[in-house]
Write an enzyme that holds these catalytic residues in place. Structure first.
Site, mmCIF file in Angstrom:
data_model
loop_
_atom_site.group_PDB
_atom_site.id
_atom_site.type_symbol
_atom_site.label_atom_id
_atom_site.label_comp_id
_atom_site.label_asym_id
_atom_site.label_seq_id
_atom_site.Cartn_x
_atom_site.Cartn_y
_atom_site.Cartn_z
ATOM 1 N N HIS A 13 21.618 7.330 22.328
ATOM 2 C CA HIS A 13 20.596 6.317 22.011
ATOM 3 C C HIS A 13 19.682 6.111 23.230
ATOM 4 O O HIS A 13 18.481 5.917 23.085
ATOM 5 C CB HIS A 13 21.236 4.967 21.673
ATOM 6 C CG HIS A 13 21.679 4.813 20.240
ATOM 7 N ND1 HIS A 13 20.873 5.115 19.165
ATOM 8 C CD2 HIS A 13 22.844 4.355 19.712
ATOM 9 C CE1 HIS A 13 21.525 4.850 18.032
ATOM 10 N NE2 HIS A 13 22.729 4.390 18.336
ATOM 11 N N HIS A 40 27.619 8.951 21.546
ATOM 12 C CA HIS A 40 26.642 8.370 20.611
ATOM 13 C C HIS A 40 25.783 7.311 21.326
ATOM 14 O O HIS A 40 24.556 7.323 21.203
ATOM 15 C CB HIS A 40 27.417 7.759 19.429
ATOM 16 C CG HIS A 40 26.604 6.983 18.453
ATOM 17 N ND1 HIS A 40 26.172 7.515 17.256
ATOM 18 C CD2 HIS A 40 26.142 5.709 18.485
ATOM 19 C CE1 HIS A 40 25.481 6.590 16.594
ATOM 20 N NE2 HIS A 40 25.446 5.482 17.313
ATOM 21 N N GLU A 41 26.410 6.446 22.089
ATOM 22 C CA GLU A 41 25.651 5.386 22.783
ATOM 23 C C GLU A 41 24.725 5.976 23.847
ATOM 24 O O GLU A 41 23.576 5.547 23.993
ATOM 25 C CB GLU A 41 26.607 4.370 23.418
ATOM 26 C CG GLU A 41 27.446 3.573 22.415
ATOM 27 C CD GLU A 41 26.613 2.836 21.385
ATOM 28 O OE1 GLU A 41 25.458 2.473 21.671
ATOM 29 O OE2 GLU A 41 27.109 2.642 20.257
HETATM 30 ZN ZN LIG Z 1 24.268 3.816 17.034
#
Ligand SMILES: [Zn+2]
Length: 268
Positions: A131, A127-128
């Site tokens: 980003h 998830h990171e």
């Molecule tokens: Zn996030």
């Protein structure tokens, strides 16, 4: 009037740099922040955090988290494999993680309370990383320039009650917020990071189904939570529904990775 002149110069610069881009899920993005400038700011804020916040010294835990992160980064394709990926693991109990332009990832030790095995941790790190690859900070910085929303959000971070143990981390996060690179992402960006993150973890051979218990744990552990997992995140039910709807494609990638011998064995 010198002030006006500076303003029009910077508006001109924005127009010149203004560009339309497409995110990994096909969403149209308007980005007019300079990647080079954002990356320089991020490097500065990251260095400041590392200097002001205790880093984890427990070798076994560092190796465990690095094992998961490396497995995912190893699967990235151009141009994202060319970024200078760097991770810092902070010795603090906050259940949190963050990403900054240029591939700087921060993880707080406390995340292991919610991410209880290698697959759940891979969901956080995927998830990171998403980003970063989806250029969410550049998009956000562009929005800050146009709407001024950054000041409001930074004020929330500054005004948020923080207690002793995590104070230095929050101070450092606030320093990042004032640079416009540590503000919370919006819901659309969070959903996108979930979807792309699922793909990343699956390609590395981590079981994407682990994202469901991860976000359930996160919701349970993180009431009144800190910045990255703040109120801009989708509600945990909506988030889980969305993750489950992606399992068809992510499980296919997972099975392919497993068949190709990608079976990470990161032990704590
Ligand atoms: Zn996030």
């Amino acid at each position: 009037m010198p002030g006006f002149r500076i303003l029009s110069m910077s508006l001109l610069a924005l127009l010149v740099l203004s560009a339309c881009a497409t995110s990994p899920t096909g969403r149209k993005q308007v980005i007019f922040a300079s990647d080079a400038e954002l990356e320089a700011q991020a490097a500065q804020a990251f260095a400041q955090m590392k200097a002001s916040t205790p880093l984890l010294t427990d070798r076994a835990t560092i190796d465990y988290i690095a094992c998961v992160a490396n497995a995912i980064v190893d699967e990235l394709e151009p141009p994202h494999d060319g970024l200078n990926w760097e991770m810092a693991i902070f010795d603090e109990d906050a259940i949190n993680a963050f990403a900054m332009p240029g591939g700087k990832i921060g993880v707080f030790k406390g995340i292991l309370k919610a991410a209880q095995d290698q697959d759940q941790l891979a969901a956080v790190i995927g998830h990171e990383i998403a980003h970063v690859t989806a250029r969410h900070s550049a998009e956000r910085a562009s929005r800050v320039v146009t709407t001024g929303v950054g000041i409001q959000v930074a004020a929330i971070l500054l005004g948020g009650g923080h207690s002793g143990a995590t104070y230095t981390a929050y101070e450092a996060l606030n320093a990042g917020a004032s640079l416009g690179i540590m503000l919370p992402f919006n819901r659309g960006q969070e959903s996108e990071a979930d979807i792309v993150g699922l793909e990343y973890m699956a390609r590395a051979g981590f079981d994407p189904r682990a994202s469901v218990p991860l976000w359930q744990n996160m919701a349970k552990e993180n009431e009144g939570g800190p910045p990255e997992f703040l109120s801009t995140h989708p509600s945990s039910e909506r988030r889980i529904d969305q993750l489950v709807s992606q399992f068809g494609s992510s499980l296919k990638l997972y099975n392919e990775a497993q068949a190709a011998g990608k079976r990470p064995n990161c032990q704590r």
